[in-house]
Design a protein around this motif. Structure first.
Motif, mmCIF file in Angstrom:
data_model
loop_
_atom_site.group_PDB
_atom_site.id
_atom_site.type_symbol
_atom_site.label_atom_id
_atom_site.label_comp_id
_atom_site.label_asym_id
_atom_site.label_seq_id
_atom_site.Cartn_x
_atom_site.Cartn_y
_atom_site.Cartn_z
ATOM 1 N N LEU A 110 -0.690 1.946 -14.027
ATOM 2 C CA LEU A 110 -0.899 2.776 -13.534
ATOM 3 C C LEU A 110 -0.696 4.432 -14.686
ATOM 4 O O LEU A 110 -2.030 5.002 -13.879
ATOM 5 N N ASN A 111 0.185 4.506 -15.534
ATOM 6 C CA ASN A 111 0.459 5.474 -15.601
ATOM 7 C C ASN A 111 -0.826 5.922 -16.640
ATOM 8 O O ASN A 111 -1.742 6.996 -17.258
ATOM 9 N N PHE A 137 0.901 -1.157 0.047
ATOM 10 C CA PHE A 137 -0.464 0.622 -0.463
ATOM 11 C C PHE A 137 0.724 1.432 0.141
ATOM 12 O O PHE A 137 0.758 2.362 -0.297
ATOM 13 N N LYS A 138 2.017 1.573 0.786
ATOM 14 C CA LYS A 138 2.587 2.339 0.959
ATOM 15 C C LYS A 138 3.170 2.484 -0.487
ATOM 16 O O LYS A 138 3.052 3.857 -1.213
ATOM 17 N N LYS A 139 4.098 1.693 -0.886
ATOM 18 C CA LYS A 139 4.445 1.776 -2.760
ATOM 19 C C LYS A 139 3.740 2.472 -3.580
ATOM 20 O O LYS A 139 3.635 2.886 -4.563
ATOM 21 N N LEU A 140 1.730 1.825 -3.639
ATOM 22 C CA LEU A 140 1.587 2.375 -4.727
ATOM 23 C C LEU A 140 0.737 3.845 -4.134
ATOM 24 O O LEU A 140 0.657 4.781 -4.678
ATOM 25 N N GLN A 141 0.257 3.829 -2.767
ATOM 26 C CA GLN A 141 -0.056 5.527 -2.333
ATOM 27 C C GLN A 141 1.440 6.306 -2.684
ATOM 28 O O GLN A 141 1.664 7.130 -3.638
ATOM 29 N N LEU A 142 2.907 5.813 -2.837
ATOM 30 C CA LEU A 142 4.221 6.919 -3.357
ATOM 31 C C LEU A 142 3.969 6.688 -4.732
ATOM 32 O O LEU A 142 4.185 7.458 -5.405
ATOM 33 N N ALA A 143 3.546 5.537 -5.748
ATOM 34 C CA ALA A 143 3.795 5.475 -7.256
ATOM 35 C C ALA A 143 2.241 7.026 -7.895
ATOM 36 O O ALA A 143 2.652 7.707 -8.464
#
Length: 103
Positions: free
Chosen positions: A60-61, A5-11
């Motif tokens: 994601l882009n 979730f942290k990686k997703l938030q940062l992405a």
């Protein structure tokens, strides 16, 4: 699970803050990445996980309607180098600490 979730938030954060014009610091970081063995462009053969990370970045882009010219990723963490190089979060710093002395 919290790291995912942290990686997703940062992405998501990095894509929201994305500016098409590269900053001088971002250019210096990307120059270092250009020669790095963790850069997906420098690997002779990508693993299945590397390929998955690249495709996940592209998805994601697309979802966030962000267009980049370079799809290279850091194969250590899976972050797109364009976005990774623009962030100051500790989690987005170079895993090999090659950016530590840049200002």
């Amino acid at each position: 699970m919290s790291t995912i979730f942290k990686k997703l938030q940062l992405a998501i954060k990095s894509r929201k803050e994305y500016q098409k014009k590269l900053t001088p610091l971002q250019k210096r970081r990307l120059n270092i990445c250009r020669e790095c063995p963790l850069n997906s462009d420098n690997k002779e053969q990508l693993t299945l996980l590397d390929t998955f990370k690249i495709r996940l970045n592209k998805i994601l882009n697309f979802i966030m309607n962000v267009s980049v010219d370079d799809d290279s990723i850091c194969t250590s963490c899976g972050c797109n180098l364009i976005f990774k190089s623009s962030q100051e979060d500790p989690e987005n710093m170079c895993p090999l600490k090659k950016w530590d002395n840049l200002k």
